[in-house]
Each structure stands twice: as structure tokens, then as C-alpha cells.
Design an enzyme around this catalytic site. Sequence first.
Site, mmCIF file in Angstrom:
data_model
loop_
_atom_site.group_PDB
_atom_site.id
_atom_site.type_symbol
_atom_site.label_atom_id
_atom_site.label_comp_id
_atom_site.label_asym_id
_atom_site.label_seq_id
_atom_site.Cartn_x
_atom_site.Cartn_y
_atom_site.Cartn_z
ATOM 1 N N ASN A 54 -8.529 24.007 4.944
ATOM 2 C CA ASN A 54 -7.174 24.426 3.739
ATOM 3 C C ASN A 54 -6.381 24.376 4.665
ATOM 4 O OD1 ASN A 54 -8.167 24.215 1.459
ATOM 5 N ND2 ASN A 54 -7.725 25.728 0.303
ATOM 6 N N HIS A 100 -10.257 31.102 -7.302
ATOM 7 C CA HIS A 100 -9.030 30.220 -6.896
ATOM 8 C C HIS A 100 -8.164 30.873 -7.425
ATOM 9 C CE1 HIS A 100 -7.528 26.792 -5.327
ATOM 10 N NE2 HIS A 100 -5.920 27.925 -4.660
HETATM 11 C C1 BGC Z 1 -3.500 27.196 -2.313
HETATM 12 C C2 BGC Z 1 -2.774 26.384 -3.423
HETATM 13 C C3 BGC Z 1 -1.352 25.760 -3.581
HETATM 14 C C4 BGC Z 1 -2.031 24.794 -2.218
HETATM 15 C C5 BGC Z 1 0.122 24.857 -1.758
HETATM 16 C C6 BGC Z 1 -3.047 26.583 -0.592
HETATM 17 O O1 BGC Z 1 -2.318 27.540 -0.524
HETATM 18 O O2 BGC Z 1 -4.996 26.382 -2.138
HETATM 19 O O3 BGC Z 1 -3.556 26.713 -4.597
HETATM 20 O O4 BGC Z 1 -1.045 25.055 -4.530
HETATM 21 O O5 BGC Z 1 -1.618 25.520 -1.071
HETATM 22 O O6 BGC Z 1 0.122 25.907 -1.508
#
Ligand code: BGC
Length: 452
Positions: free
Chosen positions: A292, A122
Site C-alpha cells: 500500500n 483489516h
Molecule cells: C488503509 C485503509 C485506509 C487508507 C487511507 C490505509 O492505511 O488500509 O483502510 O482507508 O489507508 O488512509
Amino acid sequence: MAQRVQFPADFLWGAATSAYQIEGSPLADGAGPSIWQRFAHTPGMMHNDDHGDVACDHYRLWKSDVALMKQLGLKAYRFSISWSRVLPEGKGRINAAGLGFYDRLVDALLENGIEPLVTLFHWDLPAALDDRGGWLNPDIASWFADYAQVMYKALDGRVKKWATLNEPWVVTDGGYLHGALAPGHRSRFEAPIVSHQLLRAHGTAVQAYRATGKHQIGIVVNLEPKYPASQSQEDAAAVKRADAYMNRQYLDPVYFGSYPEELREIFAEAWPEWPAADLELIKQPIDYLGVNYYTRNVTKHHAHNYPLKAASVKQHATYSETGWEVFPQGLTDILLWVKQRYGNPPVYITENGAAFYDPPVAEGGVLDDPLRVIYQKKHLVAVANAIAQGCDVRGYMAWSLLDNLEWSHGFSKRFGIVHVDFATQQRTIKASGKHYAKVIATNGAILNERAG
Ligand code: BGC
């Protein structure tokens, strides 16, 4: 009447974090520095000169953090391993104390009935490997596989869901093209090389897992649906470029063994042609896809915007503190797109959440975050809608368990369902955390209550 919100009986409810964002103690017990340690200590790179030296102090407070997870009723916890804690030089010598930290964490999670989901990378690349070219050096695929094997050997069995990389797009775009994230490079010529080496590393780590691992491995990508700002052909072409760059750049190679055509146009003379054998390596079957999701993008043609010749168009809508439009329908849309394009793979939502303003101190042990509660409800309904339309979504991880170091934004953006007072390390479950606990306890049924 709206459809009843329903989740599969064994739906995996969890929350997520990442190592550099919460652990602190980056050099404790023999750990080596990472590129984020270096970047954060480079003047001018971080908001307010913030850094991860303490962050949420999770390296020391992990036991009480696991108790907090238990209190919330989490069934799963997604976290990442700091590569340079385990291998201070990035390769070779193992730091037993660093490995021991994750070993104890995994045991504590299991003792509390919480399933660990482990992400190997990560963003916090060991600095020693950056000194050898980092993601630009083709040897990184074997460095990564060797590191992955150390972790499989130590934890596989107790850990049953692995992810190789978190959001390779952000590593490339933020770290090597625009430079707002570590290691802070700005090169159109480096970007496609980095993407490719990330994908080769993913491929070798999956291959290594098949040799010894007994459970599941996948990759985590950030997906953002792109919608055209108008019906014009120019905007339609801009949408295709933006979609190829962010959404298909990694998934097409993983699932199809080929890059989207548009990348050649986007990178022009900076686009290298890659050997077919590399693409074969990248196209390893994976067991699940981690998605995500934060926002969408309404895209228009813009001749001078680099490198996509595209710009995003502001909407009359709610925007979060990071300037991202709140658009729950986009989550349903992108899940349907994954189903249709990639053959309905098992999906875990590995991150979803929003930064809204919260005060630095939770006065009286109470923290009301109504905007985050609404965001959470609507996105969970969006997930349920995708499931109702046949998407194989098996779990949801809220981003984030804790307010934490939001990369170069430092501590100025709070994403937690648990508030952290960074002066005292006091944790306070926010209203969104309490709501999430009810969601978990009712397997989502609470979402059907109008005032729930
Ligand atoms: C990432 C996280 C980040 C989140 C909010 C994602 O891009 O995996 O590490 O804190 O989004 O920006």
C-alpha cells in the site's frame, strides 16, 4: 523522449475496500461487535461522531456494487472479511449467515469475471477477543489461524489470492502506541508485543494455508520511503530509525526471520527479546507481497519526538486532504527497494489513492475530481517505471472503490473513485473512476496520451 508506459498483458487491475469502512449493518444476522464498532461509539474518538453503522450500506447494496465494478471494467476486487461477522465471539461458533454474505459476494464477483482478493484482517478485531487481551494475548496466533481455516475451507479455490493482515504497522502505531485508532491504547510497552503477535498470527495463518490451500497467500504492508532532510549524520540516523520502524519492522521478520537492529534503540527498555522459534514461525515463505503506497516522508532528527526522535519536514508540494505529500516517484523508489532488499518478490499494489475534497452531493450525476485524476495517472506511470526497471509488479488496486468511513476521520475524507452521497447512498462514478475504466480497457496505454 519519455519511455512508453506499458503493463504486462495479464496485469490485474482492481479496486479495494475494507469491511468496516463500507459494509454497515455491523451487528446484522447474528454478527458480533468488533473493536471498531466499540471505538466508533465511544464519544470523542471519531470526527463528527461518525460510525460504521451504515457507512456505504454495502452489506445490503452489494449486488449493485458488484454491477458498478463490472461497469468500471475491474478485473479484481480486494475486500476484507469482518472476522466477527463470521465468528461472533472471535473463535468457536460459526455464524452461517455472516459467512453466507461473503460466499454470495464471491460468487457474484466470479459470475461477473472479477477476481476476489481477500484480506482476512483489516483492523476490525472481534470485541470478544479484545476482552481477552486482543493482540497482546499470545493465543491470538491460534485464534487467527482457526478463523483463517474457516475462511479457507469456505472460499479457497473460488478465492485464489489471500492476504493475512492489512498494514500491521498501522494496527500497532495507531491502535496501541498513539491511540488514534481502535482499540485506542497508548503504550510504548504494548507496541512491540502487538507487532510480534500480529506477525506470529500471520505466520500461523500461512502455515494453516499450506496445509489445505491451493493458491496464493501474502501479507499487505504500507510502505513509505524515508528521505533525509539534510546530509547530516543525525538526519541519516533518523531516516534509518523511521525506515526500520515503518518499512522493515514487518518485512525483515517475514523475509529474513529477524527484526531490524534499530527497533532496540527505538523501544529501549520496552523492547522484549523474542524466542528464535517465533521468528522461524514468522518466516514462512509467502507467494506475493501486497504494497500500500500513499506518500513519502522527508525526515529529520528531532530529539523530543516520541518514539523515533524524528520529525517530517514539509515540502513545497501538493498535499492531500489527509496531509500527505503527493510524491509519485516514491512509489517507484519503494518498489525498487523491495526488489533489491527482498529478492524481487511478486508484488501487488494493494492500495494507492488520495483524499481530495469532493462535495457531498454529485450535482447532475457528475463529479469532477481533477486532482485525483492527476494523482492516479502519475502513480500508474510510477508503477510502470518500476516494472520497466525489473520490478515484478503484477497488479494495482485503487484505494478506494467507494468513498467510505476513513476510520477516525469519519466520512470527512473521500478516497473513492466512485462518489457516495451518504444521505441517499447514491453512487456516482467520478472522473477518476471514468479515467481508471479507460486505463483498464487499454491496459494502461491511455497513459501515453498527453491529454488522456
Ligand atoms: C488503509 C485503509 C485506509 C487508507 C487511507 C490505509 O492505511 O488500509 O483502510 O482507508 O489507508 O488512509
